[in-house]
Write an enzyme that holds these catalytic residues in place. Structure first.
Site, PDB file in Angstrom:
ATOM      1  N   ASN A   9      40.557  44.527  37.342  1.00 21.96           N
ATOM      2  CA  ASN A   9      41.771  44.565  36.538  1.00 21.96           C
ATOM      3  C   ASN A   9      41.995  46.032  36.175  1.00 21.96           C
ATOM      4  O   ASN A   9      41.384  46.547  35.253  1.00 21.96           O
ATOM      5  CB  ASN A   9      41.593  43.696  35.286  1.00 21.96           C
ATOM      6  N   TRP A  10      42.862  46.672  36.937  1.00 23.95           N
ATOM      7  CA  TRP A  10      43.086  48.109  36.725  1.00 23.95           C
ATOM      8  C   TRP A  10      43.870  48.382  35.442  1.00 23.95           C
ATOM      9  O   TRP A  10      44.005  49.530  35.023  1.00 23.95           O
ATOM     10  CB  TRP A  10      43.830  48.705  37.930  1.00 23.95           C
ATOM     11  N   LYS A  11      44.469  47.341  34.860  1.00 25.35           N
ATOM     12  CA  LYS A  11      45.309  47.517  33.663  1.00 25.35           C
ATOM     13  C   LYS A  11      46.366  48.604  33.939  1.00 25.35           C
ATOM     14  O   LYS A  11      46.873  48.650  35.053  1.00 25.35           O
ATOM     15  CB  LYS A  11      44.427  47.812  32.440  1.00 25.35           C
ATOM     16  N   HIS A  93      46.285  37.452  29.679  1.00 24.07           N
ATOM     17  CA  HIS A  93      45.273  38.404  29.202  1.00 24.07           C
ATOM     18  C   HIS A  93      45.453  38.704  27.712  1.00 24.07           C
ATOM     19  O   HIS A  93      46.575  38.828  27.231  1.00 24.07           O
ATOM     20  CB  HIS A  93      45.338  39.699  30.017  1.00 24.07           C
ATOM     21  N   GLU A 160      36.878  35.184  28.472  1.00 21.44           N
ATOM     22  CA  GLU A 160      36.885  36.579  28.024  1.00 21.44           C
ATOM     23  C   GLU A 160      36.733  36.678  26.511  1.00 21.44           C
ATOM     24  O   GLU A 160      37.730  36.603  25.781  1.00 21.44           O
ATOM     25  CB  GLU A 160      38.201  37.254  28.430  1.00 21.44           C
ATOM     26  N   SER A 209      33.295  43.928  29.702  1.00 24.81           N
ATOM     27  CA  SER A 209      32.238  44.936  29.897  1.00 24.81           C
ATOM     28  C   SER A 209      31.321  44.650  31.087  1.00 24.81           C
ATOM     29  O   SER A 209      30.140  44.987  31.055  1.00 24.81           O
ATOM     30  CB  SER A 209      31.386  45.088  28.631  1.00 24.81           C
ATOM     31  N   GLY A 230      37.287  45.322  34.103  1.00 29.62           N
ATOM     32  CA  GLY A 230      38.299  46.286  33.680  1.00 29.62           C
ATOM     33  C   GLY A 230      37.824  47.713  33.910  1.00 29.62           C
ATOM     34  O   GLY A 230      37.858  48.228  35.029  1.00 29.62           O
TER      35      GLY A 230
HETATM   36  P1  PGA Z   1      36.503  45.532  30.526  1.00 30.83           P
HETATM   37  O1  PGA Z   1      37.872  44.737  30.624  1.00 30.83           O
HETATM   38  O2  PGA Z   1      35.711  45.241  31.789  1.00 30.83           O
HETATM   39  O3  PGA Z   1      36.908  46.979  30.416  1.00 30.83           O
HETATM   40  O4  PGA Z   1      35.787  45.035  29.325  1.00 30.83           O
HETATM   41  C1  PGA Z   1      37.905  43.418  31.062  1.00 30.83           C
HETATM   42  C2  PGA Z   1      39.304  42.857  30.907  1.00 30.83           C
HETATM   43  O5  PGA Z   1      39.908  43.059  29.838  1.00 30.83           O
HETATM   44  O6  PGA Z   1      39.846  42.248  31.819  1.00 30.83           O
END
Ligand code: PGA
Length: 251
Positions: A9-11, A93, A160, A209, A230
């Site tokens: 998930n590159w956001k 999300h 999540e 994480s 992420g």
């Molecule tokens: P993260 O994000 O791996 O940086 O904790 C995960 C997500 O929000 O999809």
């Protein structure tokens, strides 16, 4: 057993198209593991028509609208995503709930539209509390309202815990045991909404994480079917290591 599913998930990253292309190609070149692990990269909308998915690395979006087309300024429809080569879409999300006030009713409409357009849906179910409870029950009940159990062959659920997302101020990492408990709680709710068989077979992955060191714990002890990654997916070498560690040892 189904192969693990590793989703980036590159956001809202990276800033440039050049970097997005470089990272995507690097991951494609270094992960010839299609038979062992399913890899999806969910990139910002603007990069999607340019990134070229392969047998190995599939393309996903991070949101979509619930209508196919029309007067909806700024929105992108599931059919448009399919047309540019997307096979997956992340919906629900917690960052969209937090920053854009997205409601679960809207997520439900989006899930239906995305499935209707032929996309695979990565439905994020977040929990603000350490022990999942009512909040998760609400998101699953409302988010999956009106859906038939047959959709589960194209619906992936992500547990999540919001407090375990790497960029939240808490900086707490969930243990595999906590992930397992969240997954089991999810299946309990699914059993009441659908049936025991559907709940058992549902693909539940973990997000929060995830990195190359902890991925195996979430897959093995946590009994998760994969990971939504992420921050660690933005460092291509680290993401490639996550994929390698997800393939080995054989599950
Ligand atoms: P993260 O994000 O791996 O940086 O904790 C995960 C997500 O929000 O999809």
């Amino acid at each position: 057993m189904e192969k693990p599913l590793i989703i980036a998930n590159w956001k809202c990253n990276p800033i440039t198209l050049a970097e997005a292309k470089r990272n995507f190609e690097l991951i494609k070149e270094n992960t010839k593991t299609a038979e062992k692990v399913e890899i999806v990269i969910c990139a910002p909308f603007v990069f999607l028509p340019i990134l070229k998915p392969s047998e190995n690395v599939k393309l996903g979006a991070q949101d979509c609208f619930w209508e196919d087309r029309g007067p909806f300024t700024g929105e992108v429809s599931p059919k448009q995503l399919v047309d540019v080569g997307c096979q997956y879409v992340i919906l629900g999300h917690s960052e969209r709930r937090r920053y854009l006030a997205e409601k679960t009713e809207a997520v439900n409409q989006k899930i239906k539209a995305a499935l209707g357009a032929g996309l695979k849906v990565i439905f994020c179910v977040g929990s603000e509390t350490k022990i999942p409870g009512e909040e998760m029950e609400y998101q699953l009940t409302e988010g999956l309202k009106g859906l038939d159990k047959r959709v589960f062959d194209r619906l992936i659920l992500v547990y999540e815990p919001v407090w375990a997302i790497s960029t939240t101020k808490e900086k707490v990492i969930a243990t595999p045991k906590e992930a397992q408990e969240g997954g089991l709680y999810m299946r309990k709710i699914l059993a009441s909404l659908f049936d025991a068989e559907t709940a058992k077979a549902a693909r539940v992955i973990y997000g929060g994480s995830v990195d190359s060191k902890n991925i195996r714990g979430f897959l093995d002890e946590g009994e998760m079917a994969g990971g939504l990654v992420g921050a660690a997916s933005l460092k291509s070498e680290e993401f490639i290591d996550i994929i390698k560690n997800a393939c080995y040892p054989e599950r």
